[in-house]
Enzyme design. Structure first.
Site, PDB file in Angstrom:
ATOM      1  N   GLU A   1      -0.967   5.054  -4.163  1.00  0.00           N
ATOM      2  CA  GLU A   1      -0.680   3.648  -3.885  1.00  0.00           C
ATOM      3  C   GLU A   1      -1.934   2.781  -4.025  1.00  0.00           C
ATOM      4  O   GLU A   1      -2.988   3.092  -3.489  1.00  0.00           O
ATOM      5  CB  GLU A   1      -0.134   3.510  -2.459  1.00  0.00           C
ATOM      6  CG  GLU A   1       0.209   2.075  -2.111  1.00  0.00           C
ATOM      7  CD  GLU A   1       0.579   1.905  -0.636  1.00  0.00           C
ATOM      8  OE1 GLU A   1       0.938   2.908   0.014  1.00  0.00           O
ATOM      9  OE2 GLU A   1       0.498   0.772  -0.146  1.00  0.00           O
TER      10      GLU A   1
ATOM     11  N   ARG B   1      -9.475  -1.526   9.170  1.00  0.00           N
ATOM     12  CA  ARG B   1      -8.321  -0.869   9.767  1.00  0.00           C
ATOM     13  C   ARG B   1      -8.741   0.353  10.568  1.00  0.00           C
ATOM     14  O   ARG B   1      -9.436   1.224  10.078  1.00  0.00           O
ATOM     15  CB  ARG B   1      -7.319  -0.451   8.681  1.00  0.00           C
ATOM     16  CG  ARG B   1      -6.768  -1.652   7.962  1.00  0.00           C
ATOM     17  CD  ARG B   1      -5.654  -1.299   7.013  1.00  0.00           C
ATOM     18  NE  ARG B   1      -5.239  -2.499   6.296  1.00  0.00           N
ATOM     19  CZ  ARG B   1      -4.294  -2.518   5.363  1.00  0.00           C
ATOM     20  NH1 ARG B   1      -3.663  -1.393   5.038  1.00  0.00           N
ATOM     21  NH2 ARG B   1      -3.968  -3.648   4.773  1.00  0.00           N
TER      22      ARG B   1
ATOM     23  N   ARG C   1      -9.262   6.181   1.884  1.00  0.00           N
ATOM     24  CA  ARG C   1      -8.809   5.810   3.225  1.00  0.00           C
ATOM     25  C   ARG C   1     -10.008   5.550   4.131  1.00  0.00           C
ATOM     26  O   ARG C   1     -10.523   6.449   4.761  1.00  0.00           O
ATOM     27  CB  ARG C   1      -7.944   6.949   3.792  1.00  0.00           C
ATOM     28  CG  ARG C   1      -6.996   6.563   4.892  1.00  0.00           C
ATOM     29  CD  ARG C   1      -6.115   7.736   5.287  1.00  0.00           C
ATOM     30  NE  ARG C   1      -5.208   8.126   4.223  1.00  0.00           N
ATOM     31  CZ  ARG C   1      -3.992   7.590   4.038  1.00  0.00           C
ATOM     32  NH1 ARG C   1      -3.549   6.681   4.868  1.00  0.00           N
ATOM     33  NH2 ARG C   1      -3.231   7.985   3.042  1.00  0.00           N
TER      34      ARG C   1
ATOM     35  N   ARG D   1      -9.751   1.412  -4.134  1.00  0.00           N
ATOM     36  CA  ARG D   1      -8.937   2.388  -4.859  1.00  0.00           C
ATOM     37  C   ARG D   1      -8.985   2.135  -6.370  1.00  0.00           C
ATOM     38  O   ARG D   1      -8.904   3.071  -7.161  1.00  0.00           O
ATOM     39  CB  ARG D   1      -7.492   2.363  -4.345  1.00  0.00           C
ATOM     40  CG  ARG D   1      -7.403   2.955  -2.947  1.00  0.00           C
ATOM     41  CD  ARG D   1      -5.983   3.076  -2.437  1.00  0.00           C
ATOM     42  NE  ARG D   1      -6.001   3.616  -1.070  1.00  0.00           N
ATOM     43  CZ  ARG D   1      -4.901   3.935  -0.380  1.00  0.00           C
ATOM     44  NH1 ARG D   1      -3.703   3.762  -0.926  1.00  0.00           N
ATOM     45  NH2 ARG D   1      -4.989   4.420   0.844  1.00  0.00           N
TER      46      ARG D   1
ATOM     47  N   SER E   1       0.901  -3.093  -2.664  1.00  0.00           N
ATOM     48  CA  SER E   1       2.186  -3.147  -2.006  1.00  0.00           C
ATOM     49  C   SER E   1       2.625  -4.606  -2.054  1.00  0.00           C
ATOM     50  O   SER E   1       1.933  -5.481  -1.551  1.00  0.00           O
ATOM     51  CB  SER E   1       1.997  -2.686  -0.557  1.00  0.00           C
ATOM     52  OG  SER E   1       3.237  -2.376   0.013  1.00  0.00           O
TER      53      SER E   1
END
Length: 423
Positions: free
Chosen positions: A347, A260, A275, A389, A350
RNA sequence: GGAGAGAUGUCUGAGCUGGUUGAAGGAGCACGCCUGGAAAGCGUGUGUACACGUAAGUGUACCGAGGGUUCGAAUCCCUCUCUCUCCGCCA
């Protein structure tokens, strides 16, 4: 993608749904639709006449009639048809582009809200551990144990990349195997190992394009994209296909690295694994019958939660409000894991129901047994889980006073029997 | 990367000297007849999308994708994609 017929017939309802998410105006597309249909009717009449005359010509020729007058007239008609066809195509292209730019309509029960502050906590699991020593962030734990190397990752590639080493690399792989094992053997998903690059059609099918092209890594020579999530290749498995109703539901799980570009632009979480431009993820994807997609969402979310339960790491589940909902989603649960160094939940998964939004974009249908008609099915997906994560959460939640990290019991098998990292 | 062959409906497979071809034939599938039941046999039906219509229905488009030639293209021409065979290269 929204249904143009629905927009046309239930304009007020659709507009109300879009208003929950932001400023969207259906006016232009309705005007376009009107013009398109008018032109289409017109050109179709001309084509009908063209077909009728064309069928007559062989007879005239057989009779030895002179056709030059008809040819001249038909030539003119043919030119008109060509022009109008081009007009219709221009309308079609513009309409499709506009349709692709509308987000999904939130499910009616989803809370209307502005941003993440309006999200609703649904449930909590586990108690955050209390430490009787000074805790460290996962990047310090990892570097001190020599299982993470950020500096050399920067040298090799650049900022926002990371490198796992020794027992770190093994833990990463252990997590992938553990997650895949749980989803396949306990939750009955079928494992997929898909391509890590996809084409433009696939990215459009799941909703990353055309609006979010800047977020993806692009390979210009082939016009391919590095997968931002396994959702893209796996959902596109059935693009442009019609399934039998009895083939539903279908559950897939896939490990892929995820690439990403957007990560980093925010200037947050600049350190560690939270991230990055590249991270590992195990994804779950479901193709289901429209009648029970919301039950499937509950199940999917619990499948993701199960991983954290087995790893014994505290988390909570949050239902996203309309303002925080992803572009293609109708309803989303985020799972947030307890991260001691952040002193809050972060988070880690999702889980979304896209209803028929992706199915319509990607043209994935099933044949309804009763009516024998084709219908768009519903797609869902959820992280199960983000591996980087999870890695970070384990280092932080399982850290010990001497700087070592104990291995969650369920993971020791995948860690070749190792019970403590750093010893 | 080089040379050649090909891409047609659920499948198989014609058509490819341009003109009732949505597309022959076969298989499959669905329904009906026949049968005590089944098989065989016989009959009928069997794509998708869009537009118009309350509906029945009608029209248009689709023979890998996109352009072109023509009054008219599955059929001729160009470009691209993919598949197969041979050669080269390669984990």
């Amino acid at each position: 993608m929204l249904d143009i017929k629905k927009i046309r017939d239930n304009t007020i309802e659709v507009q109300a749904g879009l208003n929950k998410r932001g400023n969207y105006d259906l006016g232009p597309i309705l005007a376009l639709d009107e013009k398109r249909r008018k032109t289409l009717t017109n050109v179709e009449e001309m084509k009908s006449r063209q077909n009728i005359v064309s069928r007559e010509i062989p007879k005239y020729k057989k009779e030895g009639k002179d056709c030059s007058e008809i040819f001249a007239e038909m030539k003119e008609l043919s030119t008109k048809i060509k022009d109008l066809d081009a007009e219709v195509k221009a309308f079609d292209d513009e309409m499709r582009y506009q349709l692709l730019s509308f987000p999904n309509i939130p499910n009616e029960h989803v809370t209307v809200g502005k941003d993440e502050s309006d999200n609703k906590e649904v449930r909590k699991w586990g108690e955050p551990r209390t430490f009787d020593f000074e805790i460290k962030a996962h990047w310090d734990i990892g570097v001190d144990l020599d299982i993470l190397d950020f500096e050399r990752a920067v040298k090799i590639t650049g900022a926002r990349f990371s490198m796992f080493k020794g027992e770190g690399a093994r833990l990463q792989r252990a997590l992938i195997n553990f997650m895949l094992y749980t989803h396949c053997m306990e939750h009955h998903y079928t494992e997929i190992s898909p391509p890590f690059m996809v084409n433009r059609e696939s990215m459009t099918g799941t909703g990353q394009l055309p609006k979010f092209e800047d977020d993806a890594f692009h390979i210009p020579s082939k016009d391919f994209f590095l997968v931002p999530t396994a959702e893209v290749p796996v959902t596109n498995i059935y693009r442009d296909e019609i399934l039998a109703e009895e083939d539903l539901p279908q559950y897939f799980t896939a490990y892929t690295p995820c690439f990403r570009q957007e990560a980093g632009s925010a200037g947050r979480d600049t350190r560690g694994l939270i991230r990055n431009h590249q991270f590992d993820k195990v994804e779950m994807v479901k193709f289901v019958h429209p009648d029970n997609s919301y039950q499937e969402l509950e199940d999917l979310t619990q499948n993701a939660e199960r991983i954290l339960q087995l790893l014994e790491i505290p988390y909570r589940v949050v239902e996203l409000c309309t303002g925080d909902l992803g572009f293609s989603s109708a309803k989303t649960y985020d799972i947030e894991v307890w991260m001691p160094s952040y002193n809050r939940y972060v988070e880690i998964s999702s889980c979304s129901n896209f209803e028929d939004y992706q199915a319509r974009r990607a043209n994935i249908r099933f044949r309804d047994i009763e009516s024998n008609k084709t219908r768009f099915l519903h797609t869902l997906n959820g992280s199960g889980l983000a591996v980087g994560r999870t890695f970070a959460a384990i280092l932080e939640n399982y850290q010990q006073a001497d700087g070592t990290v104990s291995v969650p019991e369920k993971l020791t098998h995948y860690m070749w029997g190792k019970t403590v990292i750093g010893k």
